[in-house]
Design an enzyme around this catalytic site. Sequence first.
Site, PDB file in Angstrom:
ATOM      1  N   ASP A  49       0.845  -1.182   0.000  1.00  0.00           N
ATOM      2  CA  ASP A  49       0.000   0.000   0.000  1.00  0.00           C
ATOM      3  C   ASP A  49       0.887   1.241   0.000  1.00  0.00           C
ATOM      4  O   ASP A  49       1.748   1.387   0.873  1.00  0.00           O
ATOM      5  CB  ASP A  49      -0.862  -0.056   1.282  1.00  0.00           C
ATOM      6  CG  ASP A  49      -1.910   1.025   1.297  1.00  0.00           C
ATOM      7  OD1 ASP A  49      -1.746   2.018   0.564  1.00  0.00           O
ATOM      8  OD2 ASP A  49      -2.882   0.867   2.042  1.00  0.00           O
ATOM      9  N   SER A  82      -2.726  14.565 -14.716  1.00  0.00           N
ATOM     10  CA  SER A  82      -3.999  14.539 -15.435  1.00  0.00           C
ATOM     11  C   SER A  82      -4.348  15.887 -16.044  1.00  0.00           C
ATOM     12  O   SER A  82      -3.981  16.947 -15.515  1.00  0.00           O
ATOM     13  CB  SER A  82      -5.090  14.135 -14.446  1.00  0.00           C
ATOM     14  OG  SER A  82      -6.354  14.375 -14.983  1.00  0.00           O
ATOM     15  N   TYR A 118      -9.802  15.841  -6.654  1.00  0.00           N
ATOM     16  CA  TYR A 118      -8.901  14.922  -7.365  1.00  0.00           C
ATOM     17  C   TYR A 118      -7.826  15.705  -8.123  1.00  0.00           C
ATOM     18  O   TYR A 118      -6.632  15.393  -8.060  1.00  0.00           O
ATOM     19  CB  TYR A 118      -9.728  14.066  -8.330  1.00  0.00           C
ATOM     20  CG  TYR A 118      -8.928  13.317  -9.360  1.00  0.00           C
ATOM     21  CD1 TYR A 118      -8.271  12.138  -9.030  1.00  0.00           C
ATOM     22  CD2 TYR A 118      -8.818  13.782 -10.670  1.00  0.00           C
ATOM     23  CE1 TYR A 118      -7.525  11.452  -9.983  1.00  0.00           C
ATOM     24  CE2 TYR A 118      -8.090  13.104 -11.620  1.00  0.00           C
ATOM     25  CZ  TYR A 118      -7.439  11.937 -11.279  1.00  0.00           C
ATOM     26  OH  TYR A 118      -6.705  11.257 -12.212  1.00  0.00           O
TER      27      TYR A 118
HETATM   28  C1  UD1 Z   1     -11.465  11.704 -16.456  1.00  0.00           C
HETATM   29  C2  UD1 Z   1     -10.456  10.783 -15.815  1.00  0.00           C
HETATM   30  C3  UD1 Z   1      -9.660  11.437 -14.804  1.00  0.00           C
HETATM   31  C4  UD1 Z   1      -9.025  12.561 -15.478  1.00  0.00           C
HETATM   32  C5  UD1 Z   1     -10.090  13.440 -16.093  1.00  0.00           C
HETATM   33  C6  UD1 Z   1      -9.573  14.578 -16.831  1.00  0.00           C
HETATM   34  C7  UD1 Z   1     -11.182   8.553 -16.031  1.00  0.00           C
HETATM   35  C8  UD1 Z   1     -11.697   7.368 -15.348  1.00  0.00           C
HETATM   36  N1  UD1 Z   1     -11.113   9.651 -15.275  1.00  0.00           N
HETATM   37  O1  UD1 Z   1     -12.437  12.244 -15.613  1.00  0.00           O
HETATM   38  O2  UD1 Z   1      -8.668  10.578 -14.281  1.00  0.00           O
HETATM   39  O3  UD1 Z   1      -8.294  13.297 -14.570  1.00  0.00           O
HETATM   40  O4  UD1 Z   1     -10.795  12.705 -17.020  1.00  0.00           O
HETATM   41  O5  UD1 Z   1     -10.643  15.474 -17.111  1.00  0.00           O
HETATM   42  O6  UD1 Z   1     -10.825   8.513 -17.191  1.00  0.00           O
HETATM   43  N2  UD1 Z   1     -20.554  10.737 -17.520  1.00  0.00           N
HETATM   44  C9  UD1 Z   1     -21.867  10.516 -17.852  1.00  0.00           C
HETATM   45  N3  UD1 Z   1     -22.441   9.328 -17.461  1.00  0.00           N
HETATM   46  C10 UD1 Z   1     -21.762   8.377 -16.762  1.00  0.00           C
HETATM   47  C11 UD1 Z   1     -20.420   8.629 -16.425  1.00  0.00           C
HETATM   48  C12 UD1 Z   1     -19.850   9.825 -16.815  1.00  0.00           C
HETATM   49  O7  UD1 Z   1     -22.531  11.349 -18.463  1.00  0.00           O
HETATM   50  O8  UD1 Z   1     -22.347   7.325 -16.467  1.00  0.00           O
HETATM   51  C13 UD1 Z   1     -19.935  11.997 -17.967  1.00  0.00           C
HETATM   52  C14 UD1 Z   1     -19.287  12.796 -16.844  1.00  0.00           C
HETATM   53  O9  UD1 Z   1     -20.228  13.641 -16.237  1.00  0.00           O
HETATM   54  C15 UD1 Z   1     -18.200  13.556 -17.609  1.00  0.00           C
HETATM   55  C16 UD1 Z   1     -17.821  12.602 -18.744  1.00  0.00           C
HETATM   56  O10 UD1 Z   1     -18.874  11.676 -18.843  1.00  0.00           O
HETATM   57  O11 UD1 Z   1     -18.693  14.749 -18.145  1.00  0.00           O
HETATM   58  C17 UD1 Z   1     -16.540  11.861 -18.496  1.00  0.00           C
HETATM   59  O12 UD1 Z   1     -16.603  11.285 -17.214  1.00  0.00           O
HETATM   60  P1  UD1 Z   1     -15.457  10.319 -16.651  1.00  0.00           P
HETATM   61  O13 UD1 Z   1     -15.215   9.222 -17.599  1.00  0.00           O
HETATM   62  O14 UD1 Z   1     -15.789   9.990 -15.257  1.00  0.00           O
HETATM   63  O15 UD1 Z   1     -14.182  11.209 -16.783  1.00  0.00           O
HETATM   64  P2  UD1 Z   1     -13.810  12.651 -16.270  1.00  0.00           P
HETATM   65  O16 UD1 Z   1     -14.669  13.142 -15.206  1.00  0.00           O
HETATM   66  O17 UD1 Z   1     -13.672  13.477 -17.493  1.00  0.00           O
END
Ligand code: UD1
Length: 338
Positions: free
Chosen positions: A57, A121, A145
């Site tokens: 860890d 990131s 984050y």
């Molecule tokens: C992601 C990264 C993060 C990085 C960031 C940079 C991942 C897992 N996380 O976060 O490490 O720092 O980009 O911006 O790649 N969404 C939906 N429905 C869902 C899930 C998500 O609409 O069920 C939307 C979210 O609101 C967001 C987008 O999809 O607008 C992307 O979400 P997510 O994949 O969680 O990535 P980020 O928040 O962009």
Amino acid sequence: MAETKKILVAGGAGFIGSHVAQELEKRGHQVRVFDNFVGGKQNLECFGSGIEVVEGDCCKAKDCRKGVKGCDAVFHLAAHAAEGQSVFIPAFNAETNILGSIRMLSEAINEGISDFVFTSSIATYGKPEKVPIKETAPLNADDPYAITKKAFEDYLRVYHELGQITPYIVRFFNVYGPRQRMDDPYRGVVPIFINKCLKGENPVIFGDGLQKRAFTYISDVVEPICDIVGNKKLVNNPINIGTEEVHTVKELAEMTIEQMGVDLEVEFVSKRTSDVKVTYCDTSKAKELLGYQAKVSMEKGLEKTIVWAKGMGPQEFRYFDYTEIPKLTHGIYTSKKI
Ligand code: UD1
């Protein structure tokens, strides 16, 4: 990295970490994977006998000491990578991403290790004033984050200035591909949408779906990160790595539904707290200094990921039973409706 090294990949059982470990081994390095396996041990099955695995860890100095022992370089990919979730679990996030990273850095320094690669990131830029974002843009990290990633970049700079470490900092975007967890409802919109389709449930979009991201296929980040050590121009000089192909989340949902051939519709719920609307990067610096070029289109990358996901089958989403600020937890998570 011309000569063979013994490399520690912290977070090496995770999605990006396991691909990095394999690529480094393929390039002839001796690889040790260090992980606490909170994301499971399934990725270890992909490793040949050449990869050593150490359970540990990052938050425990003793474990980090064991991890770095005898190594020449550290690739630090261990983090709790959930941007949307970090708002309601800020202390947990900071413990893992800041304190865990500092412990790993301290033990690397104590072991006399110089090369230290850190996956930062695009989140460090926060809501960008201008897109595509260049590395020179201000770092307005605006979620917990993002703050952790920015903070550790600063720690690396400080210890570099103290002559203790040679840091290489890559700022990744939205990486996706095989081995990314499909059972995590908080992060990774690509595997979440695929899993929803596998389960025969409508993908859920936060907000209007017009959020824009540069979804980057895994191989387009793994190769450049493995090229970085030894590139003097990139020492303590953060670099954006990812594709310049940009899509809205709505387009992604529609492409996923179409490619999976399912009869489902997109559902909309309220926006996620501190979600950045439009964020993608300029990668001319990576092109110039690394000869970088993303190769995999969204269509092709999604296709490959879907083939893998179908092989895995639908997964139950695993919700956190822990929250520090309950009123900031999005209702979709409390009602377990992702
Ligand atoms: C992601 C990264 C993060 C990085 C960031 C940079 C991942 C897992 N996380 O976060 O490490 O720092 O980009 O911006 O790649 N969404 C939906 N429905 C869902 C899930 C998500 O609409 O069920 C939307 C979210 O609101 C967001 C987008 O999809 O607008 C992307 O979400 P997510 O994949 O969680 O990535 P980020 O928040 O962009």
